[in-house]
Design a protein around this motif. Structure first.
Motif, PDB file in Angstrom:
ATOM      1  N   ALA A 290       0.820  -1.207   0.000  1.00  0.00           N
ATOM      2  CA  ALA A 290       0.000   0.000   0.000  1.00  0.00           C
ATOM      3  C   ALA A 290       0.857   1.262   0.000  1.00  0.00           C
ATOM      4  O   ALA A 290       0.483   2.276  -0.596  1.00  0.00           O
ATOM      5  N   THR A 291       2.001   1.195   0.639  1.00  0.00           N
ATOM      6  CA  THR A 291       2.892   2.360   0.675  1.00  0.00           C
ATOM      7  C   THR A 291       3.490   2.676  -0.692  1.00  0.00           C
ATOM      8  O   THR A 291       4.014   3.768  -0.895  1.00  0.00           O
ATOM      9  N   ALA A 318      -7.786  -1.239  -2.534  1.00  0.00           N
ATOM     10  CA  ALA A 318      -6.943  -1.644  -1.413  1.00  0.00           C
ATOM     11  C   ALA A 318      -7.447  -2.954  -0.816  1.00  0.00           C
ATOM     12  O   ALA A 318      -8.649  -3.244  -0.829  1.00  0.00           O
ATOM     13  N   ILE A 319      -6.497  -3.743  -0.270  1.00  0.00           N
ATOM     14  CA  ILE A 319      -6.801  -5.003   0.412  1.00  0.00           C
ATOM     15  C   ILE A 319      -5.905  -5.103   1.633  1.00  0.00           C
ATOM     16  O   ILE A 319      -4.703  -4.808   1.563  1.00  0.00           O
ATOM     17  N   ALA A 320      -6.457  -5.525   2.767  1.00  0.00           N
ATOM     18  CA  ALA A 320      -5.682  -5.627   3.997  1.00  0.00           C
ATOM     19  C   ALA A 320      -4.772  -6.850   3.979  1.00  0.00           C
ATOM     20  O   ALA A 320      -5.005  -7.827   3.262  1.00  0.00           O
ATOM     21  N   ALA A 321      -3.735  -6.802   4.803  1.00  0.00           N
ATOM     22  CA  ALA A 321      -2.746  -7.878   4.889  1.00  0.00           C
ATOM     23  C   ALA A 321      -3.356  -9.140   5.497  1.00  0.00           C
ATOM     24  O   ALA A 321      -4.365  -9.099   6.197  1.00  0.00           O
ATOM     25  N   SER A 327      -1.099 -15.866  -0.729  1.00  0.00           N
ATOM     26  CA  SER A 327      -1.899 -14.666  -0.951  1.00  0.00           C
ATOM     27  C   SER A 327      -1.010 -13.532  -1.448  1.00  0.00           C
ATOM     28  O   SER A 327       0.072 -13.305  -0.905  1.00  0.00           O
ATOM     29  N   PRO A 328      -1.445 -12.800  -2.473  1.00  0.00           N
ATOM     30  CA  PRO A 328      -0.683 -11.606  -2.893  1.00  0.00           C
ATOM     31  C   PRO A 328      -0.607 -10.549  -1.797  1.00  0.00           C
ATOM     32  O   PRO A 328       0.189  -9.617  -1.899  1.00  0.00           O
ATOM     33  N   ASN A 329      -1.427 -10.692  -0.763  1.00  0.00           N
ATOM     34  CA  ASN A 329      -1.466  -9.735   0.337  1.00  0.00           C
ATOM     35  C   ASN A 329      -0.768 -10.267   1.587  1.00  0.00           C
ATOM     36  O   ASN A 329      -0.942  -9.727   2.674  1.00  0.00           O
ATOM     37  N   TYR A 330       0.046 -11.329   1.395  1.00  0.00           N
ATOM     38  CA  TYR A 330       0.728 -11.939   2.530  1.00  0.00           C
ATOM     39  C   TYR A 330       1.595 -10.921   3.271  1.00  0.00           C
ATOM     40  O   TYR A 330       2.525 -10.338   2.708  1.00  0.00           O
ATOM     41  N   GLU A 331       1.232 -10.687   4.518  1.00  0.00           N
ATOM     42  CA  GLU A 331       1.980  -9.841   5.446  1.00  0.00           C
ATOM     43  C   GLU A 331       2.234  -8.418   4.932  1.00  0.00           C
ATOM     44  O   GLU A 331       3.184  -7.767   5.352  1.00  0.00           O
ATOM     45  N   ARG A 332       1.386  -7.930   4.038  1.00  0.00           N
ATOM     46  CA  ARG A 332       1.493  -6.525   3.668  1.00  0.00           C
ATOM     47  C   ARG A 332       0.137  -5.999   3.212  1.00  0.00           C
ATOM     48  O   ARG A 332      -0.542  -6.618   2.396  1.00  0.00           O
ATOM     49  N   PRO A 364       5.858  -6.558  -7.332  1.00  0.00           N
ATOM     50  CA  PRO A 364       4.428  -6.870  -7.513  1.00  0.00           C
ATOM     51  C   PRO A 364       4.174  -8.367  -7.397  1.00  0.00           C
ATOM     52  O   PRO A 364       5.024  -9.188  -7.747  1.00  0.00           O
ATOM     53  N   ARG A 365       3.018  -8.713  -6.893  1.00  0.00           N
ATOM     54  CA  ARG A 365       2.577 -10.101  -6.836  1.00  0.00           C
ATOM     55  C   ARG A 365       1.358 -10.249  -7.736  1.00  0.00           C
ATOM     56  O   ARG A 365       0.374  -9.525  -7.571  1.00  0.00           O
TER      57      ARG A 365
END
Length: 412
Positions: A290-291, A318-321, A327-332, A364-365
């Motif tokens: 997100a940053t 936006a998607i939360a960690a 997951s493309p949102n793993y820990e971020r 990018p993921r």
């Protein structure tokens, strides 16, 4: 296979020898026990060959529908073939909801979960994070049941169909809720530059849409509980209903009047009873931290003329960690750039590669079910737990029953 089976967009014709429609879990086990190669076909809303096979395809759409609400009303057990739109109606009747939905209610729950498909919202993690239990038939034909006490669950949920046939899922549920939806036109680039985090946080779910013909965003879609009026970060309220894809009928989209309505009629962009999105299209999607969201937008803007030439629309959300391995949102906390391209593979692929080139410095993921050209070693390196996932695949499917060319290239 006597029938011609394609994915949803029609850009992939599956090469399977047979397509099975089991009506029971025992039939699924028999199909798996007969040996592979074997892949599971969900609702077909994927744009690459992850579901293709030279062996047999299995569709779970014919399984008996299962929607079993737990005694404490905090979870629901469902079958592996149900779609989100059908589940949502059943949950609403019970006064319950899932925490989020994707743009399309037409997709199967198991398929969405296996590819880490998502909705949006800075406080909303992707759909797979709602899974508290998983039942699958592994490569040996055994029924495996996982719950949150099992250390394998975070690796198995976003499983790419590599571990087995998911026959049932248990999902967290929450009390039913209502939302409003608003659409705004012409979001100024200056506002995006100065206030992007605030914009994406100004609702339960927020999406920006652009065709990249300019630096402004064409539209913003906001789903929220509180009413709003007047301009929004310099954008003006739309003077009528909109469709995200230019030229498509607005009646296909969910209500944008600002009136309160049940969660499942506001969170998706598209109505269940109509063809979603454009149909004739290809899709790609990339998740960055997100940053790095504004840097990602600037990167794509640097090649916007090339992108716009083959693009229908691009969505930014936006998607939360989370803690799911693939997951493309793993820990971020993440922002995703989703590209709906024209249905011309030859013209689109070089542009996809260019998008990946300019985004590469931002790690990018890719979305697993979309079109991407990133080399498999680079894909693997983008996911910190990929080696653990590969070991999980070896344990659950040592004979490679569920392998195909796509999966083998990804696993290495």
């Amino acid at each position: 296979m006597s029938e011609r089976v394609t994915n949803w967009a029609g850009n992939v014709v599956f090469g399977a020898l047979r397509l099975h429609h089991p009506a029971s879990i025992d039939e699924v086990r028999d199909i798996v026990a007969a040996g592979g190669p074997l892949r599971v076909l969900g609702s077909g809303h994927s744009f690459n060959r992850m579901a293709d096979t030279t062996g047999d395809l299995v569709s779970l759409a014919g399984l008996p529908r299962v929607v079993e609400v737990s005694a404490d009303r905090k979870s629901v057990r469902i079958d592996g073939g149900i779609r989100y739109g059908d589940l949502a109606v059943r949950l609403q009747e019970e006064g319950l909801a899932v925490h989020n939905m994707a743009s399309l209610p037409h997709i199967s729950v198991a398929g969405a979960v296996a590819t880490a498909t998502h909705g949006s919202g800075v406080r909303n993690a992707n759909l797979a994070t709602g899974v508290s239990g998983l039942e699958l038939i592994d490569g040996a034909g055994n029924l495996v049941v996982l719950d949150r006490d099992n250390a394998d669950l975070p690796g198995a949920v976003v499983g790419l169909g590599a571990l087995g046939v998911v026959t049932a899922l248990t999902l967290d549920v929450v009390p039913s809720f209502e939302l409003r939806q608003y659409v705004y036109d012409d979001v100024p680039r200056a506002s995006i530059e100065s206030s992007l985090p605030e914009m994406l946080a100004d609702g339960y779910s927020v999406s920006l849409f652009t065709d990249w013909t300019g630096l402004d965003a064409n539209m913003a879609w906001l789903k929220r509980s509180s009413p709003m009026s007047g301009p929004w970060f310099g954008a003006r309220p739309a003077d009528g209903p909109r469709h995200p894809v230019p030229g498509m009928p607005a009646q296909n989209s969910t209500d944008q009047s600002g009136s309160l309505g049940p969660w499942h009629t506001r969170l998706p962009h598209f109505r269940m009873e109509f063809t979603p999105s454009a149909g004739a299209e290809l899709q790609s999607e990339y998740h960055v931290a997100a940053t790095d969201a504004l840097a990602a937008i600037d990167a794509v803007a640097s090649i916007r003329s090339e992108v716009a030439a083959v693009l229908q629309v691009c969505e930014i959300r936006a998607i939360a960690a989370d803690s799911l391995w693939l997951s493309p949102n793993y820990e971020r906390d993440s922002v995703a750039l989703h590209f709906t391209w024209i249905a011309d593979t030859e013209a689109v692929l070089p542009v996809v590669s260019e998008v990946e080139r300019v985004l590469a410095p931002l790690n990018p993921r890719p979305h697993w079910g979309k079109v991407f050209t990133t080399a498999p070693p680079d894909v693997r390196s983008a996911f910190p737990r990929f080696t653990d996932f590969a070991e999980l695949v070896r344990r659950y499917d040592p004979a490679g029953t569920f392998r195909n060319e796509w999966l083998s290239s990804i696993l290495g």
